[in-house]
Design a protein around this motif. Sequence first.
Motif, PDB file in Angstrom:
ATOM      1  N   VAL A   1      -8.634   2.399   6.677  1.00 22.68           N
ATOM      2  CA  VAL A   1      -9.299   3.033   5.536  1.00 22.68           C
ATOM      3  C   VAL A   1     -10.795   2.946   5.784  1.00 22.68           C
ATOM      4  O   VAL A   1     -11.285   1.945   6.306  1.00 22.68           O
TER       5      VAL A   1
ATOM      6  N   ALA B   1       0.767   5.248   1.380  1.00 19.01           N
ATOM      7  CA  ALA B   1       0.070   6.273   2.157  1.00 19.01           C
ATOM      8  C   ALA B   1       0.910   7.530   2.110  1.00 19.01           C
ATOM      9  O   ALA B   1       2.097   7.477   1.826  1.00 19.01           O
TER      10      ALA B   1
ATOM     11  N   ALA C   1      -5.562   6.398   3.192  1.00 16.78           N
ATOM     12  CA  ALA C   1      -4.981   5.401   4.098  1.00 16.78           C
ATOM     13  C   ALA C   1      -4.369   6.096   5.305  1.00 16.78           C
ATOM     14  O   ALA C   1      -3.456   6.898   5.159  1.00 16.78           O
TER      15      ALA C   1
ATOM     16  N   VAL D   1      -2.992   0.051   9.110  1.00 18.86           N
ATOM     17  CA  VAL D   1      -3.485   1.027   8.149  1.00 18.86           C
ATOM     18  C   VAL D   1      -4.999   0.991   8.209  1.00 18.86           C
ATOM     19  O   VAL D   1      -5.602  -0.085   8.127  1.00 18.86           O
TER      20      VAL D   1
ATOM     21  N   LEU E   1       0.837  -1.194   0.000  1.00 20.71           N
ATOM     22  CA  LEU E   1       0.000   0.000   0.000  1.00 20.71           C
ATOM     23  C   LEU E   1       0.870   1.240   0.000  1.00 20.71           C
ATOM     24  O   LEU E   1       2.013   1.212   0.452  1.00 20.71           O
TER      25      LEU E   1
END
Lengths: 355, 253
Positions: A275, A263, A350, A273, A261
């Motif tokens: 979301v 961010a 995120a 993380v 991911l």
Amino acid sequence: MTLRVEARTRLGELALDVALEVAPGECLALAGPSGAGKTSVLRIAAGLRRPAEGLVRCGEEVWLDTARGIDLAPDRRRCGYLFQEYALFGHLSAWRNVAYALHETPRGEREARSRELLGRFGVADRAGARPATLSGGERQRVALARALARRPAALLLDEPLSALDARTRAAAARELGAVIRAAGVPVLLVTHDFAEAAQLGDRVAVVDGGRVLQEGTASALAAQPASAFVADFTGAVVLTGEARRGPDGETLVALDGGGELVALEGPDGPVAVSVHPWEIALARSGEVAHDSARNHLAVDVLSVTTVGTRVRVGLAAPQLLTAELSAASARELGLARGGRAVASFKAAAARVLPL
Amino acid sequence: MRHGWFAAALALALAAVLTFLTLPVVAIFTQQPPGDLVRALGEEGALDALWLSLRTTAAALAAILLLGTPAAYLLATRGFRGRAMVITLIELPLVLPPAVAGIALLAVAGDLHLGLPLTTAGVVVALVFVSAPFYLRQAIAAFEAVDPTLLDASRTLGASPARTFARIAVPTALPGLVAGTALALGRALGEFGATLMFAGSFQGVTQTVPLAIYDRFATDFTAALALSAVLVAVSAGILLAVKLVRGPVALRA
């Protein structure tokens, strides 16, 4: 020294009926709305409330067994209890608050031991101060030092962060996480905030109306809620991984179990993380649009739950996450359990929290 | 200043109240030359009365604090059937006319064959009976105001119920307990009717300062004034002490 708490009792309007088990070194977060009976579970564990029927066992020690007529007084149960507003004794200085728990320690050693404990929480310089003159964060640390002073066999934390302002809360949560891991005893934590439960708890039990509705890891609860209530309560998706700094200063998170991911900001090292499900867009497998989203995860569809006009889609990437779409989009995509899809969200969506 | 007349009326009312309440007290000190007052206190009977008041009040307060504090704690922290009834019974002496209190004490002493009437111990009993409710009311309110999670916290930190009472509940409720003690002290020092009926007025045995004042006012007005002056001074001291104890609490809140 596993902590086991079972209780069946009436609490005014509420019928409490819970059975929980927490392993040493593990933190179980009881999460739910106020009035759900969470605090009562802690009070029963500590012996401050007696259920009609119940069992509280810590390792080999039986603290309560209504069937056998065993009910140890609170002072005989080795529980560290952190109260919601910390319950510091206003007429005693910080170190005397800690020393109060050390009455089994020889008198001459109490002050030194108290100051050492306060030092471990970074408030040694406030040892002589009265609670009224301490900041919220300092009060929490003094209360933690006091709760741990007797080397408790179990730690009970009632809304440990709710008395703090937003600015100190993030730092306090990080420190509390470290304390929980270092304690090495079963930790039972109560919170009304699912994000807090996800951050601090190894497992989360969602409580409402005196019952545990669902128990599991935070991400499992968010991805596969057993009921609409749990789905709504969990709110955010939580993914864990290892963060490092990317070439443009962004944060790259290698997810546990595979996948990566991006961010915009966040600490390095182990992270969670989070979301919001409504920030996750879904597309058919192999049909990723070149949009502004920088995160694209190939996912399996585990569940499709309609909640009013919204549809919550449980996904595995292989970590569990949830997307929330309008019913029309879900129909258009032809989402069904067992299918495959691509989940996308912007790097800005995120939120990276330290673990 | 169209409404100036109202402000003036308020100030006038205050001036009238102040004059009415303070003038008699001031007169105690100014009616006779101060030298005469001090000389009158040197008289043997006056000293006897002061010493007796001091001893009996101290004994009564000790009994009230020793039994009243745990009793008030129990009433403040435990709910049980008939609690409201118990509190009402405890408060009854507050509204009882002193003469009735004296008769009641005589009746119970007679029934139980207690040799209390006309003795110093009888004075202490009368003082406890009339002043204990003042302390109990304050102490119950003070203990009720203690945050129960402090008591819970004490228990989870390994303290027994007795240790929790002594080390957390009493210190936390202390300002209220001091205020209650001062009220009971004031009431005990001024006690007249019940003592006169139950214990009589014998110099050195049952004649406390208020009884001595009554005994002298027709025959030796200066001596009565002198003893009154002492009571005024002590009462003012008590009031001041309560204000000082309450002050810091108000600031902390």
